[in-house]
Design a protein around this motif. Structure first.
Motif, PDB file in Angstrom:
ATOM      1  N   ILE A 326       0.825  -1.208   0.000  1.00 49.74           N
ATOM      2  CA  ILE A 326       0.000   0.000   0.000  1.00 49.74           C
ATOM      3  C   ILE A 326       0.865   1.266   0.000  1.00 49.74           C
ATOM      4  N   ASN A 327       2.140   1.083  -0.265  1.00 44.80           N
ATOM      5  CA  ASN A 327       3.060   2.221  -0.312  1.00 44.80           C
ATOM      6  C   ASN A 327       3.293   2.608  -1.779  1.00 44.80           C
ATOM      7  N   PRO A 328       2.791   3.744  -2.230  1.00 46.67           N
ATOM      8  CA  PRO A 328       2.946   4.098  -3.661  1.00 46.67           C
ATOM      9  C   PRO A 328       4.395   4.286  -4.083  1.00 46.67           C
ATOM     10  N   LEU A 329       5.253   4.724  -3.121  1.00 47.47           N
ATOM     11  CA  LEU A 329       6.657   4.932  -3.494  1.00 47.47           C
ATOM     12  C   LEU A 329       7.349   3.618  -3.840  1.00 47.47           C
ATOM     13  N   ARG A 330       6.870   2.500  -3.310  1.00 51.64           N
ATOM     14  CA  ARG A 330       7.445   1.182  -3.656  1.00 51.64           C
ATOM     15  C   ARG A 330       7.372   0.968  -5.166  1.00 51.64           C
ATOM     16  N   TYR A 331       6.210   1.275  -5.755  1.00 56.50           N
ATOM     17  CA  TYR A 331       6.032   1.043  -7.194  1.00 56.50           C
ATOM     18  C   TYR A 331       6.818   2.075  -8.014  1.00 56.50           C
ATOM     19  N   PHE A 332       6.784   3.332  -7.560  1.00 55.32           N
ATOM     20  CA  PHE A 332       7.496   4.372  -8.328  1.00 55.32           C
ATOM     21  C   PHE A 332       9.006   4.157  -8.265  1.00 55.32           C
ATOM     22  N   MET A 333       9.494   3.604  -7.157  1.00 58.43           N
ATOM     23  CA  MET A 333      10.928   3.319  -7.029  1.00 58.43           C
ATOM     24  C   MET A 333      11.353   2.286  -8.080  1.00 58.43           C
ATOM     25  N   VAL A 334      10.546   1.246  -8.222  1.00 61.24           N
ATOM     26  CA  VAL A 334      10.850   0.210  -9.223  1.00 61.24           C
ATOM     27  C   VAL A 334      10.785   0.803 -10.628  1.00 61.24           C
ATOM     28  N   ILE A 335       9.762   1.614 -10.880  1.00 62.99           N
ATOM     29  CA  ILE A 335       9.595   2.211 -12.209  1.00 62.99           C
ATOM     30  C   ILE A 335      10.796   3.092 -12.554  1.00 62.99           C
ATOM     31  N   THR A 336      11.189   3.956 -11.630  1.00 65.62           N
ATOM     32  CA  THR A 336      12.287   4.895 -11.901  1.00 65.62           C
ATOM     33  C   THR A 336      13.592   4.150 -12.166  1.00 65.62           C
ATOM     34  N   ARG A 337      13.919   3.201 -11.290  1.00 62.34           N
ATOM     35  CA  ARG A 337      15.175   2.458 -11.469  1.00 62.34           C
ATOM     36  C   ARG A 337      15.153   1.633 -12.753  1.00 62.34           C
ATOM     37  N   THR A 338      14.013   1.059 -13.063  1.00 67.75           N
ATOM     38  CA  THR A 338      13.939   0.223 -14.266  1.00 67.75           C
ATOM     39  C   THR A 338      14.085   1.059 -15.523  1.00 67.75           C
ATOM     40  N   ILE A 339      13.445   2.236 -15.560  1.00 70.46           N
ATOM     41  CA  ILE A 339      13.564   3.100 -16.741  1.00 70.46           C
ATOM     42  C   ILE A 339      15.011   3.564 -16.895  1.00 70.46           C
ATOM     43  N   PHE A 340      15.641   3.918 -15.796  1.00 62.85           N
ATOM     44  CA  PHE A 340      17.028   4.395 -15.862  1.00 62.85           C
ATOM     45  C   PHE A 340      17.984   3.290 -16.323  1.00 62.85           C
ATOM     46  N   LEU A 341      17.955   2.140 -15.662  1.00 66.55           N
ATOM     47  CA  LEU A 341      19.004   1.133 -15.864  1.00 66.55           C
ATOM     48  C   LEU A 341      18.667   0.111 -16.946  1.00 66.55           C
ATOM     49  N   LYS A 342      17.393  -0.273 -17.055  1.00 65.71           N
ATOM     50  CA  LYS A 342      17.036  -1.308 -18.039  1.00 65.71           C
ATOM     51  C   LYS A 342      16.502  -0.722 -19.336  1.00 65.71           C
ATOM     52  N   GLY A 343      15.926   0.479 -19.247  1.00 61.67           N
ATOM     53  CA  GLY A 343      15.438   1.128 -20.450  1.00 61.67           C
ATOM     54  C   GLY A 343      14.206   0.482 -21.052  1.00 61.67           C
ATOM     55  N   VAL A 344      13.447  -0.255 -20.233  1.00 62.82           N
ATOM     56  CA  VAL A 344      12.250  -0.911 -20.768  1.00 62.82           C
ATOM     57  C   VAL A 344      11.058   0.041 -20.681  1.00 62.82           C
ATOM     58  N   GLY A 345       9.954  -0.366 -21.332  1.00 61.77           N
ATOM     59  CA  GLY A 345       8.774   0.497 -21.372  1.00 61.77           C
ATOM     60  C   GLY A 345       7.588  -0.118 -20.664  1.00 61.77           C
ATOM     61  N   ILE A 346       6.414   0.295 -21.127  1.00 61.72           N
ATOM     62  CA  ILE A 346       5.176  -0.099 -20.439  1.00 61.72           C
ATOM     63  C   ILE A 346       4.908  -1.591 -20.536  1.00 61.72           C
ATOM     64  N   GLU A 347       5.491  -2.270 -21.546  1.00 64.17           N
ATOM     65  CA  GLU A 347       5.238  -3.712 -21.680  1.00 64.17           C
ATOM     66  C   GLU A 347       5.774  -4.501 -20.491  1.00 64.17           C
ATOM     67  N   PHE A 348       6.751  -3.945 -19.769  1.00 66.26           N
ATOM     68  CA  PHE A 348       7.290  -4.622 -18.589  1.00 66.26           C
ATOM     69  C   PHE A 348       6.846  -3.941 -17.296  1.00 66.26           C
ATOM     70  N   LEU A 349       6.430  -2.681 -17.372  1.00 64.61           N
ATOM     71  CA  LEU A 349       6.150  -1.922 -16.147  1.00 64.61           C
ATOM     72  C   LEU A 349       4.656  -1.743 -15.862  1.00 64.61           C
ATOM     73  N   TRP A 350       3.778  -2.345 -16.685  1.00 62.32           N
ATOM     74  CA  TRP A 350       2.351  -2.148 -16.446  1.00 62.32           C
ATOM     75  C   TRP A 350       1.929  -2.755 -15.107  1.00 62.32           C
ATOM     76  N   THR A 351       2.645  -3.789 -14.645  1.00 59.31           N
ATOM     77  CA  THR A 351       2.294  -4.392 -13.351  1.00 59.31           C
ATOM     78  C   THR A 351       2.573  -3.437 -12.191  1.00 59.31           C
ATOM     79  N   GLN A 352       3.464  -2.484 -12.385  1.00 59.17           N
ATOM     80  CA  GLN A 352       3.723  -1.466 -11.363  1.00 59.17           C
ATOM     81  C   GLN A 352       2.795  -0.269 -11.546  1.00 59.17           C
ATOM     82  N   LEU A 353       2.464   0.030 -12.804  1.00 63.17           N
ATOM     83  CA  LEU A 353       1.650   1.215 -13.080  1.00 63.17           C
ATOM     84  C   LEU A 353       0.184   1.017 -12.685  1.00 63.17           C
TER      85      LEU A 353
END
Length: 376
Positions: A326-353
């Protein structure tokens, strides 16, 4: 809903923000200072281990092992000692993080084909650093043992009959395993969280304190127009802040941004539904700016601790792991790090979004209802 009235309150908010020099400093200078400070401080790479050496054997073999330690670029010999009392004294004072102790008989045992022992005494006060240093030490002693075995096999003429495992490790996404590349995107997420919460809560409470909230309530503005006019400026400011600190992080600290900056801003917009909603809620339960500030900090600290920013969520007790959902920052933390380091898009991050979006609508709806009731 009248867009003209919303536009009027937007212009009023922007004028109010940019008219105050202190507010401009808080909005634009503070995040830049924070990213520079955290960029240098949030670094868990250990490249300097103050080391003491107690070599009672003083043979060719013991000196070879000590040379391997000192040539590893991690262990820096700062003290050469000769007694156990000096070892205890250095560890008690914190003058050395590790003491390499080689007793008599080390070289003789190796030459006789027997096992030889070496002792490493660590300062375990900082358990995380000690674990990392122990890993370095295991690597050095392992390589030393393998070299001794190979030399012995060559002496006996059986080197070709001894199989070897050739390990070739290759880290993905963070090739040099630079901890800053992992932590800095998380710092960006925490700065956006803090600033959006604080600015939203403080701005609305400030209207209460100076008495202009009553004037806004009796004006033709509808509550939803007032909320939109209050929240949209801070959402725009948050997007400008993340663009600024991202640019600084990439340009100054060379943190790789492999994903799309547009997608990062899109994800930030979804995340801002929760932080702006929570800031709005805090403003409805606070009577003064001091109360609002304290409430923001009370919310912010556990949010960061349970986000996976510094401590892996998988290492937490099961009950705490459930609470992080129930912590929104948990999901945004994963999204931010993944976009920076892995460079993936919504096809991998929709489970966080998706949970972030659902949480955002729920929080903003509850906060709007609460704000509406507080105005009545």
């Amino acid at each position: 809903m009248s867009f003209e009235r919303i536009k009027a309150i937007l212009i009023k908010e922007f004028k109010q923000v940019f008219r105050d020099p202190r507010m401009k400093t808080v909005i634009f200078i503070t995040p830049l200072v924070q990213i520079i400070l955290f960029g240098y401080a949030a670094n868990k790479d250990i490249n300097y281990v103050p080391t003491a050496i107690l070599d009672r054997d003083n043979t060719y073999e013991s000196r070879q092992l000590l040379r391997d330690f000192t040539f590893s670029n991690y262990f820096v010999p700062e003290h050469y000692i000769s007694t156990s009392e000096e070892q205890d004294e250095l560890l008690n004072k914190g003058a050395a993080s590790v003491v390499i102790r080689i007793d008599r008989g080390f070289g003789r045992n190796l030459n006789a084909g027997k096992d030889a022992q070496v002792q490493l005494a660590f300062d375990g006060t900082d358990s995380n650093t000690s674990m990392i240093v122990m890993g370095y030490a295991d690597k050095v002693t392992g390589a030393f043992g393998a070299r001794i075995m190979k030399e012995r096999a060559e002496t006996l003429g059986i080197a070709g009959n001894i199989p070897e495992v050739d390990l070739r490790d290759r880290p993905w996404f963070n090739g040099n395993l630079v901890s800053r590349n992992y932590y800095l995107p998380g710092v960006i997420a925490t700065i956006v969280t803090m600033m959006s919460l604080l600015l939203t809560a403080m701005a609305i409470v400030k209207e209460k304190e100076i008495g202009t909230m009553e004037q806004l309530i009796v004006s033709p503005l509808r509550p939803i127009e007032l909320i939109a006019g209050k929240l949209i400026p801070f959402a725009i400011i948050a997007l400008i802040q993340i663009a600024l600190i991202t640019t600084l992080g990439v340009a100054w600290f060379h943190v790789p941004l492999r994903g799309s900056i547009i997608f990062l801003l899109f994800c930030t917009c979804i995340y801002l539904f929760t932080t702006l909603g929570i800031g709005l809620f805090i403003s409805t339960i606070s009577a003064t700016q001091q109360e609002a500030m304290m409430s923001v900090f009370l919310f912010f600290m556990p949010t960061v601790l349970l986000s996976g920013f510094a401590y892996p969520i998988a290492n937490m007790p099961q009950v705490i792991q459930w609470a992080t959902f129930i912590n929104p920052l948990r999901y945004f933390m994963v999204i931010t790090r993944t976009i920076f380091l892995k460079g993936v898009g919504i096809e991998f991050l929709w489970t966080q979004l998706l949970p972030l979006l659902a949480m955002g609508f729920a929080v903003i709806s509850l906060s709007v209802l609460r704000f509406h009731r507080s105005m009545e």
